[in-house]
Design an enzyme around this catalytic site. Structure first.
Site, PDB file in Angstrom:
ATOM      1  N   GLU A 123       3.397  -8.928   6.538  1.00  0.00           N
ATOM      2  CA  GLU A 123       1.994  -9.336   6.702  1.00  0.00           C
ATOM      3  C   GLU A 123       1.761 -10.169   4.655  1.00  0.00           C
ATOM      4  OE1 GLU A 123      -0.810  -6.451   6.671  1.00  0.00           O
ATOM      5  OE2 GLU A 123      -0.431  -5.729   8.303  1.00  0.00           O
ATOM      6  N   TYR A 182      -5.262  -2.902  14.216  1.00  0.00           N
ATOM      7  CA  TYR A 182      -5.483  -1.791  14.301  1.00  0.00           C
ATOM      8  C   TYR A 182      -6.515  -1.850  14.430  1.00  0.00           C
ATOM      9  CZ  TYR A 182      -1.796  -0.289  11.052  1.00  0.00           C
ATOM     10  OH  TYR A 182      -0.731  -0.288  10.638  1.00  0.00           O
ATOM     11  N   ASP A 211       0.613  -1.075  -0.151  1.00  0.00           N
ATOM     12  CA  ASP A 211      -0.079   0.220  -0.011  1.00  0.00           C
ATOM     13  C   ASP A 211       0.929   0.886   0.324  1.00  0.00           C
ATOM     14  OD1 ASP A 211       0.917  -0.081   2.377  1.00  0.00           O
ATOM     15  OD2 ASP A 211      -1.057   0.590   2.844  1.00  0.00           O
ATOM     16  N   GLU A 235       2.347  -3.066  14.674  1.00  0.00           N
ATOM     17  CA  GLU A 235       1.955  -2.240  13.647  1.00  0.00           C
ATOM     18  C   GLU A 235       0.787  -1.475  14.699  1.00  0.00           C
ATOM     19  OE1 GLU A 235       1.075  -1.766  10.276  1.00  0.00           O
ATOM     20  OE2 GLU A 235       3.265  -2.614   9.298  1.00  0.00           O
TER      21      GLU A 235
HETATM   22  C1  GCB Z   1      -0.423  -2.206   6.864  1.00  0.00           C
HETATM   23  C2  GCB Z   1       0.952  -2.290   6.476  1.00  0.00           C
HETATM   24  C3  GCB Z   1       0.919  -1.009   6.112  1.00  0.00           C
HETATM   25  C4  GCB Z   1      -0.482  -0.119   5.964  1.00  0.00           C
HETATM   26  C5  GCB Z   1      -1.192  -0.066   6.842  1.00  0.00           C
HETATM   27  C6  GCB Z   1      -1.984   1.285   6.961  1.00  0.00           C
HETATM   28  O1  GCB Z   1      -0.895  -2.956   8.043  1.00  0.00           O
HETATM   29  O2  GCB Z   1       1.334  -3.142   7.313  1.00  0.00           O
HETATM   30  O3  GCB Z   1       1.832  -1.210   5.278  1.00  0.00           O
HETATM   31  O4  GCB Z   1       0.453   1.123   5.591  1.00  0.00           O
HETATM   32  O5  GCB Z   1      -1.391  -1.087   7.536  1.00  0.00           O
HETATM   33  O6  GCB Z   1      -1.803   2.447   7.696  1.00  0.00           O
HETATM   34  O7  GCB Z   1      -2.904   0.507   6.400  1.00  0.00           O
END
Ligand code: GCB
Length: 604
Positions: free
Chosen positions: A420, A473, A182, A509
């Site tokens: 991931e 997240y 991304d 993360e």
């Molecule tokens: C993730 C990815 C990272 C993204 C992030 C996001 O899980 O590892 O590359 O930038 O989420 O902000 O969506």
């Protein structure tokens, strides 16, 4: 092959070094005629004579420099060229001249004066060509680099080219190119281009492995490789930070004992603890000696089912994932940007970062060594989805290049094989087992992992890694807006993972998007206020995990700074999860993180 001849280029009494930086000429091949540069021999002609070229800075990504969307979004063969002189004195038949690229994304072919010098596939990693016989000494030289940034299912990272068959929506031969990751796929000559000389017999590789002996002794097991000639004698000298001789040896491989060693410690591990570096100096013992100096730190790493130990002390990581990303230059390495980032890292009180999602510039790792910042080096295998023997072959060679390049950095404390991956797929299990064993053989000294985002019931292959990781997240991608669930969810999940696998877990993360200047009370998503509260809720979780002795190795926020993403409707051009804006100014959350990270100062 020169694959292992990847030592960072330095000057010395036996070596001259120069860079080929500046405004190069740049051309792209029309998408409809990708091979035109090869057909018309662009590798041997000055672009001035064919026209239709731009000026492009090196090092820099090419995408965001011009005003042209066909350059920004270009996928295919682009061409760079530059003219330069080399001094006549380099003609000396006692010398080699090497040409070294810090990183070209993705595939590159390099010609000198119309002759093929070297090619390489894979971004973010250096490669070297022997330029000696292609150069014109005391005359003008032409270097041409053809770059292709097309990714495939068998490359690391993976990309896909599709020809949609819906003729109602797409014209004939319309090509849709995509990749899973991304971040914006910045391309071009992203890092330093060096030209350097060595004597015919030259130091081409050094491996050090450090440990501690009895009576506060430091132990450096080392191996020096000399290439190009039958020289097998070396004078090794270890110098302290004041350049006093500490210990000497005259074998090319062996062991150095340092009495009263000063270990290398990460930043802020106590007053006496500094990121102490020695200089490892090699002189080849022959008529035309080569000299090479490298800075090393003496430290150990161990890992158990509960802890990561550095110099026998448990270490708690407080950091973030980063990107090599900034305006105009994209992923182009820049000393000013890199220095700014280290000032900000120290201002925050952080002690670590992960090179998400690819290996970073060598200059960055050198600064991490100096500053005492711990680094997890990750390969460019982001969102790996297809597991097969082709991609495995690529992945292994990428890991070999990474370990060869970074094995001697005291700051590098872990290898991340991937970010991931689709490790909910059964095929990922034999894949990661094999890759793990492959890297373990090359480097016995560092923990190896990959970064997992799968739920516990789907998280295959992680049991074969040394350390568990988690990208999660809560109240962002899941249960959006429900800040009240964060503590509950994160605690339960981390506890479950560590219990199931009896291994420690690193939060790799977590975070939220925050548009700088957007405020809302009570908090709503995308506001700086929501960003702050989300992080604070996670801090409370981490504190209770630590309090209840659930083995977490640390906390890494996504992301250090805002960075560019592909065009899409879920993000406003950038991933705005940064603690800092893309301009490297703090958002509100940065102050909250600064308060927390600095409070860890006294321990580890
Ligand atoms: C993730 C990815 C990272 C993204 C992030 C996001 O899980 O590892 O590359 O930038 O989420 O902000 O969506």
């Amino acid at each position: 092959s020169l694959a292992s001849n990847i030592l960072y280029p330095v000057e010395s009494e036996s070596r001259e070094l120069r860079t080929l930086h500046g405004l190069w000429n740049f051309k792209i091949s029309p998408p409809s005629n990708q091979l035109i540069g090869f057909d018309e021999k662009w590798y041997a002609v000055r672009f001035e004579t064919i026209g239709d070229y731009w000026k492009m800075p090196v090092p820099s990504s090419y995408n965001d420099v011009s005003t042209n969307s066909s350059i920004r979004d270009y996928v295919g063969w682009s061409w760079y060229q530059y003219e330069f002189y080399v001094p006549k004195r380099w003609t000396d038949d006692q010398l080699n001249v090497f040409l070294r690229f810090g990183s070209v994304h993705f595939k590159s072919i390099v010609w000198l004066n119309g002759q093929l010098c070297v090619d390489h596939e894979g971004g973010h990693l250096p490669f070297i060509g022997d330029a000696t016989r292609f150069l014109k000494y005391g005359e003008l030289n032409l270097i041409v680099v053809a770059v292709n940034n097309t990714l495939r299912p068998d490359t690391i990272p993976q990309g896909y080219t599709k020809f949609p068959n819906d003729s109602y929506k797409y014209p004939k031969d319309y090509r849709i190119y995509s990749h899973e990751f991304d971040y914006f796929d910045y391309s071009g000559i992203n890092r330093a281009v060096h030209l350097y000389t060595t004597p015919k017999a030259y130091v081409c590789d050094i491996t050090v492995l450090t440990s501690f002996g009895n009576n506060s002794e430091g132990v450096v097991d080392y191996k020096v490789d000399i290439c190009g000639n039958n020289v097998s004698e070396c004078n090794i000298t270890l110098l302290d930070a004041n350049r006093n001789i500490v210990v000497e040896s005259n074998t090319c491989s062996g062991q150095l004992i340092i009495p009263n060693v000063i270990p290398w410690w990460p930043i802020m591990s106590g007053k006496k603890h500094i990121a102490y570096l020695y200089t490892f100096q090699v002189k080849t013992n022959n008529e035309n000696s080569d000299y090479y100096r490298m800075r090393i730190g003496v430290r150990t790493l161990q890992w158990t089912s509960k802890e990561l130990l550095l110099n026998n002390e448990p270490i708690y990581l407080r950091g973030f994932g980063k990107h090599e990303d900034s305006i105009i230059r994209g992923r182009g390495y820049d000393d000013a940007l890199s220095a700014r980032d280290f000032y900000l890292i120290k201002w925050l009180g952080a002690n670590s970062f992960r090179t998400s999602h690819y290996p970073y510039a060598e200059e960055t790792l050198q600064q991490a060594d100096l500053e005492g910042i711990l680094v997890i080096v990750e390969s460019a295998a982001c969102n790996l989805r297809i597991f097969g023997s082709d991609v495995m072959k690529f992945h292994k060679s990428v890991m070999t290049e990474i370990v060869n390049r970074d094995k001697n950095h005291p700051s590098v404390i872990m290898w991340s094989l991937a970010n991931e991956p689709y490790n909910n797929i059964e095929l990922s299990v034999p894949y990661f087992r094999e890759l793990y064993q492959y890297v373990r053989k090359m480097d016995p000294s560092r923990p190896i992992t990959f970064v997992n985002s799968q739920q516990i019931q789907n998280a295959k292959a992680i049991e074969y890694m040394d350390i568990l990781t988690l990208n999660r997240y809560s109240s962002w991608y899941s249960d959006s807006g429900h800040l009240e669930l964060i503590q509950y969810q994160t605690y339960n999940e981390v506890e479950a993972f560590t219990k199931k696998y009896n291994k420690p877990l690193l939060i790799t993360e977590y975070g939220a998007g925050a548009i700088p200047g957007l405020h809302s009370l009570p908090e709503t998503m995308w506001s700086e206020d929501y960003h702050v509260t989300l992080l604070q809720e996670q801090f409370k979780t981490f504190d209770s995990l630590i309090f209840n002795e659930i083995p977490i190795l640390g906390e890494m926020i996504w992301n250090f700074a805002d960075f560019k993403t592909p065009q899409e409707y879920i993000r406003p051009g950038l991933c705005v999860k940064g603690l800092f804006t893309r301009e490297r100014q703090p958002k509100m959350a940065a102050y909250v993180v600064k308060a927390r990270y600095n409070a860890f100062k006294s321990n580890s």
